[in-house]
Design a protein around this motif. Structure first.
Motif, short mmCIF file in Angstrom:
data_model
loop_
_atom_site.label_atom_id
_atom_site.label_comp_id
_atom_site.label_asym_id
_atom_site.label_seq_id
_atom_site.Cartn_x
_atom_site.Cartn_y
_atom_site.Cartn_z
N THR A 241 -17.90 67.11 19.09
CA THR A 241 -16.47 66.97 19.34
C THR A 241 -16.20 66.51 20.78
O THR A 241 -15.25 65.77 21.05
CB THR A 241 -15.76 68.30 19.09
N MET A 242 -17.06 66.94 21.69
CA MET A 242 -16.88 66.64 23.11
C MET A 242 -17.39 65.26 23.50
O MET A 242 -17.28 64.87 24.67
CB MET A 242 -17.58 67.70 23.96
N ALA A 243 -17.93 64.52 22.54
CA ALA A 243 -18.51 63.21 22.87
C ALA A 243 -17.49 62.24 23.43
O ALA A 243 -17.81 61.39 24.28
CB ALA A 243 -19.18 62.61 21.63
N SER A 244 -16.23 62.33 22.96
CA SER A 244 -15.21 61.39 23.43
C SER A 244 -14.55 61.84 24.74
O SER A 244 -13.72 61.10 25.29
CB SER A 244 -14.13 61.20 22.36
N TYR A 245 -14.90 63.01 25.25
CA TYR A 245 -14.28 63.49 26.48
C TYR A 245 -14.70 62.70 27.72
O TYR A 245 -13.85 62.36 28.56
CB TYR A 245 -14.57 64.98 26.69
N PRO A 246 -16.00 62.42 27.91
CA PRO A 246 -16.39 61.70 29.15
C PRO A 246 -15.69 60.35 29.34
O PRO A 246 -15.23 60.07 30.45
CB PRO A 246 -17.91 61.54 29.00
N PRO A 247 -15.56 59.48 28.30
CA PRO A 247 -14.82 58.23 28.54
C PRO A 247 -13.36 58.46 28.94
O PRO A 247 -12.83 57.75 29.80
CB PRO A 247 -14.92 57.49 27.20
N LEU A 248 -12.73 59.47 28.33
CA LEU A 248 -11.34 59.75 28.69
C LEU A 248 -11.25 60.27 30.13
O LEU A 248 -10.34 59.89 30.89
CB LEU A 248 -10.74 60.78 27.72
N ILE A 249 -12.20 61.11 30.51
CA ILE A 249 -12.24 61.59 31.90
C ILE A 249 -12.41 60.43 32.87
O ILE A 249 -11.75 60.36 33.91
CB ILE A 249 -13.37 62.63 32.07
N ALA A 250 -13.30 59.49 32.52
CA ALA A 250 -13.50 58.32 33.38
C ALA A 250 -12.24 57.48 33.49
O ALA A 250 -11.90 56.97 34.57
CB ALA A 250 -14.66 57.48 32.84
N ILE A 251 -11.51 57.33 32.38
CA ILE A 251 -10.25 56.58 32.40
C ILE A 251 -9.25 57.23 33.33
O ILE A 251 -8.54 56.56 34.09
CB ILE A 251 -9.68 56.45 30.97
N LEU A 252 -9.19 58.57 33.29
CA LEU A 252 -8.21 59.29 34.09
C LEU A 252 -8.61 59.41 35.56
O LEU A 252 -7.76 59.59 36.43
CB LEU A 252 -8.02 60.71 33.53
#
Length: 620
Positions: free
Chosen positions: A45-56
């Motif tokens: 579930t947490m796999a998509s968190y790092p790209p979103l963190i990088a975007i932010l």
């Protein structure tokens, strides 16, 4: 780059965003545990968190941002391939990523498409109407939370990073305005003086005398106008900027959207979960409409109290559903009530809400992870209201600070131009008047020398024109050698015996200009405020100092204090050393100005607006 105290509000604002992101991750994790997701599913579930963190985390180039969004979507889909639907699969990260990366025109339709796909997928997977709507609402809620906080933080960072840009633009506009104004007001008069003197140099003495007198009279009137203009620039006040918008439109939109979402959830829960009757639903609908209307109205103490009543009174009748909008009021308490009382009240409300959830879990058999996720939702909404309010306030403060910096830059520019008009043109016009009178006296006794003086006058006026053009552009640079020659000529023309002695070698440009400026102002004061017969000028250098000493024998009496002019005081405020004046027996008046011979010791204006002397200095 080293961090400064100015960056602290932005770091706190960034902390609000990341705290919100952490709360959302906690809620989704607890929701996954409640849905009996396996440890592998929770991890995927947490796999998509790092790209979103990088975007932010930072402002990437468009290609990088689009690449991160593509990676986010692929990593979001990854758990479907491994664990199927056995995880908390609401695509809130995709919804947030779309809004944060893409321009508004394609972003909002795609956001709506994500929500529609979420509801459709839930229905196809066998979820009921209630759960399908729930999935859509939570996805929208979480996506809006991340996007709104990230967008407001980005706005605050841009305002902070470009806080000097508005001041620079205002400074350029003011310089152009002043340049045009000075050319129109004074430039024409200087050209008229030059025309008169050129004409007089070609005429017979009888006709030349008329033109010289006209030119001298115009020079004296222009000198008075220069002083009046300088005084007006110093006295001019700058209007305060117009009141800024209380809060950015995005913050108001998101707060209203989240409140509407919570209102819909209340009604859905009342109908599907609590099985409320028509009367209860009607009263709840009226109360929710009142809350929304009060949110749209200007926010003040009265609307806050009324909203509090509408939030709190129905809890006794429908506590299981109404607590979803109560979290909105908790955030308003944090914003409206002063700390530490605000945090104490919010803590009491949160503790009461947690106690109620635990009681329901014990009596109705709700799973503990579900209770903890619900409590996290309450904390998230309260934190959202508080964070949006604080970020809105930060943006308002930064925007006002930009306008205040622009005001200060314009005010300093007007003061500098007034100072330069006094220091530069005042001397030149005084010299024109004195040398013109000398040329008129020489017409009868020595016509050839009179023509020489008139030719020098034309050159002096042309030099004044160049200086006038330089003042608004901040390009005036006086040179000591030229000023010494000009001082001797003007003093001689005024009937004052002048002597100059230079005991230094070549000086650094900044020091040379500072000494030349002080010399020009001192000689101007001798001409205007003394009855001198002699004037001695000495420039010497010792022990890392350059000293200017000017002594004249025609000091005004002690009954006329302060009549030696205000320009020296102005120079003393922006030179790199010390200024001293003294009266001696016999009417002798002495001025001593000392400057550091190291140009590194001469400071500049912090706003980049330099005076004529090219240095900023205080009294020693």
């Amino acid at each position: 780059m080293a961090r400064t105290a100015d960056d602290l509000p932005l770091r706190l604002a960034g902390g609000m965003l990341w705290a919100s992101f952490g709360i959302l991750v906690y809620i989704r994790t607890m929701s996954g545990v409640w849905r009996d997701a396996t440890p592998l599913a929770l991890l995927l579930t947490m796999a998509s968190y790092p790209p979103l963190i990088a975007i932010l985390a930072r402002r990437w180039r468009p290609a990088v941002r689009h690449g991160l969004l593509s990676a986010l979507v692929l990593l979001y889909l990854l758990p479907f391939l491994v664990v199927g639907t056995g995880w908390d699969w609401m695509p809130w990260t995709v919804a947030a990523g779309v809004l944060c990366v893409l321009p508004a025109r394609p972003a909002w339709p795609l956001f709506a498409l994500v929500l529609a796909a979420t509801g459709t997928a839930a229905a196809l997977l066998g979820y009921g109407v209630y759960d399908s709507i729930w999935f859509m609402i939570v996805t929208a809620d979480d996506g809006l939370i991340v996007f709104s906080l990230a967008a407001l933080l980005g706005t605050a960072r841009r305002l902070h990073d470009t806080r000097g840009e508005l001041a620079r633009l205002a400074l350029v506009r003011e310089r152009l305005r002043l340049d045009g104004e000075l050319r129109n007001v004074l430039g024409g008069k200087l050209r008229a003086i030059a025309f008169r003197m050129r004409k007089a140099a070609r005429e017979e003495p009888v006709d030349a005398r008329h033109d010289i007198r006209e030119g001298v009279g115009l020079a004296r009137r222009t000198l008075a106008e220069v002083r009046a203009t300088a005084g007006a620039y110093r006295a001019t006040t700058i209007a305060e900027p117009p009141a800024r918008i209380e809060s950015p439109r995005l913050a108001r939109f998101v707060l209203l959207a989240v409140l509407l979402i919570q209102c819909v959830l209340v009604l859905i829960n009342l109908y599907y979960v609590d099985e409320a009757g028509p009367t209860t639903l009607a009263w709840a609908l009226l109360g929710l409409i009142g809350i929304v209307i009060l949110q749209v109205l200007p926010q003040n103490r009265a609307t806050f109290v009324l909203q509090g009543l509408l939030f709190l009174l129905p809890l006794a009748a429908i506590p299981g559903s109404w607590d979803r909008v109560l979290s909105f009021f908790t955030g308003k308490v944090l914003l409206t009530v002063r700390p530490p009382r605000s945090w104490a009240l919010a803590g009491v409300v949160l503790a009461g809400h947690l106690a109620w959830l635990l009681y329901e879990a014990a009596t109705r058999g709700y799973p503990l992870p579900n209770v903890l996720a619900s409590f996290g939702g309450h904390v998230m909404l309260a934190w959202l209201v508080y964070s949006l309010g604080r970020l809105t306030g930060l943006i308002t403060v930064l925007d006002r600070a930009r306008h205040e910096l622009a005001q200060a830059a314009v005010r300093r520019e007007r003061t500098r131009v007034a100072r330069d008009l006094h220091d530069v043109l005042g001397f030149s016009l005084s010299a024109v008047a004195l040398k013109g009178e000398l040329a008129e006296r020489l017409l009868e006794t020595d016509p050839d020398r009179a023509r020489t003086e008139l030719a020098a006058l034309v050159a002096l006026v042309e030099r004044a024109l160049v200086e006038l053009e330089s003042i608004a552009g901040d390009r005036v640079e006086l040179r000591l050698a030229a000023e010494l020659d000009a001082a001797r000529e003007v003093l001689t023309a005024a009937g004052i015996e002048a002597a100059a002695q230079v005991e230094t070698g070549p000086l650094p440009a900044e020091v040379d200009t500072a000494v030349a400026t002080a010399l020009r102002e001192t000689v101007t004061n001798v001409l205007r405020h003394s009855q001198a017969r002699t004037c001695e000028m000495t420039i010497s250098g010792t022990d890392g100092l350059v000293r200017l000493r000017v002594v004249n024998d025609g000091s005004l009496t002690e009954t006329e204090p302060g009549r030696h002019g205000s320009g020296l005081g102005s120079i003393a405020q922006r030179t790199g050393g010390r200024l001293a004046v003294a009266r001696h027996p016999g009417g002798r008046f002495e001025v001593i100005a000392e400057f550091g011979s190291d140009p590194a010791g001469l400071g500049g204006d912090p706003d980049g607006v330099h005076p004529v002397a090219g240095s900023q200095l205080g009294d020693g």
